[in-house]
Design an enzyme around this catalytic site. Structure first.
Site, PDB file in Angstrom:
ATOM      1  N   HIS A  24      -8.298 -10.603   0.942  1.00  0.00           N
ATOM      2  CA  HIS A  24      -8.241  -9.278   0.315  1.00  0.00           C
ATOM      3  C   HIS A  24      -9.500  -8.474   0.649  1.00  0.00           C
ATOM      4  O   HIS A  24     -10.112  -7.874  -0.217  1.00  0.00           O
ATOM      5  CB  HIS A  24      -8.083  -9.431  -1.196  1.00  0.00           C
ATOM      6  CG  HIS A  24      -7.891  -8.137  -1.936  1.00  0.00           C
ATOM      7  ND1 HIS A  24      -6.875  -7.248  -1.635  1.00  0.00           N
ATOM      8  CD2 HIS A  24      -8.583  -7.570  -2.954  1.00  0.00           C
ATOM      9  CE1 HIS A  24      -6.955  -6.199  -2.448  1.00  0.00           C
ATOM     10  NE2 HIS A  24      -7.992  -6.370  -3.250  1.00  0.00           N
ATOM     11  N   ASP A  27      -2.637  -4.490  -1.213  1.00  0.00           N
ATOM     12  CA  ASP A  27      -2.476  -4.546   0.241  1.00  0.00           C
ATOM     13  C   ASP A  27      -1.006  -4.402   0.624  1.00  0.00           C
ATOM     14  O   ASP A  27      -0.661  -3.740   1.609  1.00  0.00           O
ATOM     15  CB  ASP A  27      -3.026  -5.862   0.792  1.00  0.00           C
ATOM     16  CG  ASP A  27      -4.489  -6.068   0.443  1.00  0.00           C
ATOM     17  OD1 ASP A  27      -5.237  -5.079   0.429  1.00  0.00           O
ATOM     18  OD2 ASP A  27      -4.872  -7.221   0.171  1.00  0.00           O
ATOM     19  N   MET A  34      -4.798   0.562  -7.599  1.00  0.00           N
ATOM     20  CA  MET A  34      -5.034  -0.833  -7.946  1.00  0.00           C
ATOM     21  C   MET A  34      -4.418  -1.166  -9.298  1.00  0.00           C
ATOM     22  O   MET A  34      -3.858  -2.252  -9.490  1.00  0.00           O
ATOM     23  CB  MET A  34      -6.541  -1.120  -7.973  1.00  0.00           C
ATOM     24  CG  MET A  34      -6.906  -2.572  -8.246  1.00  0.00           C
ATOM     25  SD  MET A  34      -6.335  -3.736  -6.981  1.00  0.00           S
ATOM     26  CE  MET A  34      -5.059  -4.622  -7.878  1.00  0.00           C
TER      27      MET A  34
END
Length: 344
Positions: free
Chosen positions: A208, A181, A259
């Site tokens: 999240h 994020d 990620m």
């Protein structure tokens, strides 16, 4: 050619996280650290394994999954960096993967598909996380645990309850990895503000998933005079970044590469904290008392025992204050994680 690529990758990571460069690395001056990646044969796990192999703070890298890990380990082990790599496949080898670990990173589980929310993943990934954390409590109870498996808002509470039942819970050692994020917020802000992305910092608080993700663009640096409309658009895009990637991949994956990068950034910060590097601060979803919620993402100072200090939220704009109140009910998913362990 290959050397220049490795240097380019390490330089990119260094600009974002301060990875130790290969030139300044000395095996005599860096402690031995074992990192285990659980789910290392998956879409996040494989690039994450690669990035952790490039980190000179790692001396041993254990790669675990239910299948496929010996091949991933063999492939990654040929890279000429410090760490020794071992692959482990199947539940019977999980203990060996975990023993002696300083950090355990968990990207295990199924990815999001088009139309799925993170809550849709809960019933599948909750069981995987519970099983892995039961093993962590037994074989490396003092490791820092970096939870990537979604939905993080619920899987972190699941881990906490498992550790409590095992008598090993230490709130300072459990982290929900929300770094992606932050990575997205930095990237999107830099694009609109027309500033160098490597110099940007944007705290991201809350959780999240969806509207629980709250980037604090009022605290972003370097400062930029962006309109309220731009701030709202940037906030929405940061909140929906995962969906943007899922839809772009059209059913063939989720945000695996970004990620993995974010997971490597956060793991590097944890390693630095363990090694006594001062003033290492990252955002993470941790046990917290800065709001009335038991878990909350905010800036955290990392140290030799994990969380050294959970930092406050700082000054918020009216828009951010409003969104903060709106996101709190959405974090009822915390209770969902608690109930899963206590009722199963």
């Amino acid at each position: 050619m290959r050397t220049s690529i490795v240097r380019s990758v390490q330089s990119a990571i260094a600009r974002s996280s301060g990875f130790v460069s290969r030139r300044s690395y000395s095996s005599e001056s860096v402690p031995e650290r074992k990192v285990a990646v659980l789910g290392a044969a998956g879409g996040i796990g494989q690039p994450l394994a690669l990035l952790m192999k490039l980190n000179p703070l790692v001396s041993r890298l254990a790669l675990y999954d239910i299948a496929g890990t010996p091949g991933v380990a063999a492939d990654v082990s040929h890279i000429n960096t410090r760490s020794e790599v071992s692959g482990y496949a199947g539940e019977e080898e999980l203990a060996k993967a975990l023993e002696g670990s300083d950090i355990v990173i968990i990207p295990a589980g199924v990815p999001r598909k088009p139309g799925m929310t993170r809550d849709d993943l809960f019933n599948i990934n909750a069981g995987i996380v519970k099983s892995l954390c039961t093993a962590i409590a037994k074989y490396c109870p003092h490791a820092l645990v970096n939870m990537i498996s979604n939905p993080v808002n619920s899987t972190v509470p699941i881990a906490a309850e498992v550790f409590k039942k095992a008598g090993t819970y230490d709130e300072k050692r459990l982290f929900g990895v929300t770094t992606l994020d932050v990575v997205r917020a930095k990237t999107f802000y830099a694009g609109k503000a027309n500033v160098n992305v490597s110099e940007v910092n944007v705290p991201v608080i809350g959780g999240h998933a969806g509207i629980t993700i709250l980037p604090l663009f009022s605290q972003a640096t370097p400062k930029a005079n962006l309109s309220d409309e731009y701030i709202k658009a940037l906030t929405k895009r940061t909140q929906e970044g995962g969906t943007e990637v899922v839809e772009a991949k059209a059913g063939k994956g989720s945000a695996t590469l970004s990620m993995a990068y974010a997971g490597a950034i956060f793991a590097d910060a944890c390693l630095k904290g363990l090694n006594g590097v001062p003033d290492v601060v990252e955002c993470s979803y941790v046990q917290s008392n800065i709001t009335e919620l038991p878990f909350f993402a905010s800036q955290v100072r990392l140290g030799k025992d994990g969380v050294d200090e959970v930092l406050g939220l700082g000054s918020l704009s009216d828009y951010e204050k409003e969104n903060l109140e709106s996101l709190k009910p959405e974090l009822s998913s915390i209770e969902k994680g608690f109930k899963y362990v206590n009722q199963s």
